[in-house]
Design an enzyme around this catalytic site. Structure first.
Site, PDB file in Angstrom:
ATOM      1  N   ASP A 117       0.876  -1.175   0.000  1.00  0.00           N
ATOM      2  CA  ASP A 117       0.000   0.000   0.000  1.00  0.00           C
ATOM      3  C   ASP A 117       0.912   1.223   0.000  1.00  0.00           C
ATOM      4  O   ASP A 117       1.483   1.582   1.029  1.00  0.00           O
ATOM      5  CB  ASP A 117      -0.910  -0.019   1.230  1.00  0.00           C
TER       6      ASP A 117
ATOM      7  N   ASP B 227      -6.140   3.376  -3.127  1.00  0.00           N
ATOM      8  CA  ASP B 227      -6.449   3.172  -1.706  1.00  0.00           C
ATOM      9  C   ASP B 227      -7.951   3.214  -1.456  1.00  0.00           C
ATOM     10  O   ASP B 227      -8.490   2.415  -0.673  1.00  0.00           O
ATOM     11  CB  ASP B 227      -5.723   4.215  -0.847  1.00  0.00           C
TER      12      ASP B 227
ATOM     13  N   ASP C 147     -10.372   7.498   6.126  1.00  0.00           N
ATOM     14  CA  ASP C 147      -8.976   7.058   6.045  1.00  0.00           C
ATOM     15  C   ASP C 147      -8.077   8.247   6.377  1.00  0.00           C
ATOM     16  O   ASP C 147      -7.994   9.213   5.608  1.00  0.00           O
ATOM     17  CB  ASP C 147      -8.687   6.527   4.640  1.00  0.00           C
TER      18      ASP C 147
ATOM     19  N   GLY D 145      -8.587   6.881  -6.403  1.00  0.00           N
ATOM     20  CA  GLY D 145      -7.285   6.312  -6.076  1.00  0.00           C
ATOM     21  C   GLY D 145      -7.366   4.849  -5.673  1.00  0.00           C
ATOM     22  O   GLY D 145      -8.408   4.360  -5.221  1.00  0.00           O
TER      23      GLY D 145
END
Length: 259
Positions: free
Chosen positions: A6, A109, A129, A107
């Site tokens: 990540d 994520d 997040d 994105g």
């Protein structure tokens, strides 16, 4: 085993999965200048410390919001592991409807956070997040990403405050004890931390007011700064620090990667 990357603007988080179980994870500073060999040696050291052998890794999945580092990690993966590598990037078909005007803007994520929320929670969910940016991902119980919010991250705002002022000092971001500070550092802590917490709570309430169904969404926190900010928020119900890594594992399965 599966190795998940990540790659964020502040940190690179690595996780090793044995089946569905996350057995180890690490957090590295994101350095765009780092070479594939430097990164490979770092991973080697982390593996050795945790007694994991490179040959145990059968697949790699990469989610990155830092385009200059994506080819670096791909080269490292090929040279040091020699196993199939999948990348979550715009255009990758995960089977999840993204109700954005331009889905390619979402994105990696946020995509994998949504995949994790759909599988783990199975209800309307807001994922907050806490990273370089603080993102709010809105996911319906039937697995649709319906949009969200992006605001400056906690540390981003704090660093910019210090950078743009002549006399305000860099301050360790520890939870404040009072709203009314009597030292400059305490004033900054209260402003940055409680300011962020109240902004998160306010945005969550606005999102709930616009939610497309009458069922109120649950609110979960994740990201590197969630442990610092979420306890100060009234709207966040739980924290799942490894949600993005879990989402990468789910994406790997959905895309047919064998490990």
């Amino acid at each position: 085993m599966l190795l998940a990357f990540d790659v964020g603007n502040t940190n690179i988080v690595l996780g090793v999965f044995d089946g569905a179980t996350l057995i180890q994870s690490w957090r590295l500073q994101t350095l765009r200048e780092r070479t594939s060999d430097e990164l490979g040696l770092l991973v080697d050291g982390l593996f050795a410390h945790s007694r994991i052998e490179r040959v145990q890794i059968r697949g790699i999945i990469l989610g990155s919001v830092v385009p200059p580092l994506t080819p670096t990690i791909k080269v490292m993966a090929k040279r040091y592991f020699g196993v199939p590598t999948l990348t979550i990037e715009p255009g990758v078909e995960t089977g999840m409807p993204i109700l954005y005007e331009n889905p390619r803007e979402v994105g990696a994520d946020r995509i994998v956070n949504t995949l994790a929320a759909v599988q783990l929670f199975k209800k309307d969910t807001i994922v907050v997040d806490f990273g370089t940016a603080t993102t709010f991902d809105c996911i319906t119980a039937d697995g649709r990403f319906i949009g969200g919010v992006i605001m400056p991250g906690l540390r981003t705002a704090s660093d910019e405050l210090v950078r743009k002022t002549a006399k305000l000092p860099a301050t360790e971001l520890t939870p404040p004890t009072h709203a009314i500070g009597r030292r400059t550092e305490d004033c900054i802590r209260a402003g940055v931390l409680w300011g962020t917490a109240d902004a998160v709570d306010g945005l969550v309430r606005r999102i709930k007011a616009e939610w497309p169904s009458k069922t109120g969404p649950m609110v979960v926190g994740t990201g590197g700064l969630a442990g610092l900010v979420a306890p100060l928020c009234r709207e966040i119900e739980s924290v799942h620090p490894d949600l993005t890594l879990v989402g990468l594992r789910i994406a790997a399965t959905a895309l047919g990667l064998k490990w």
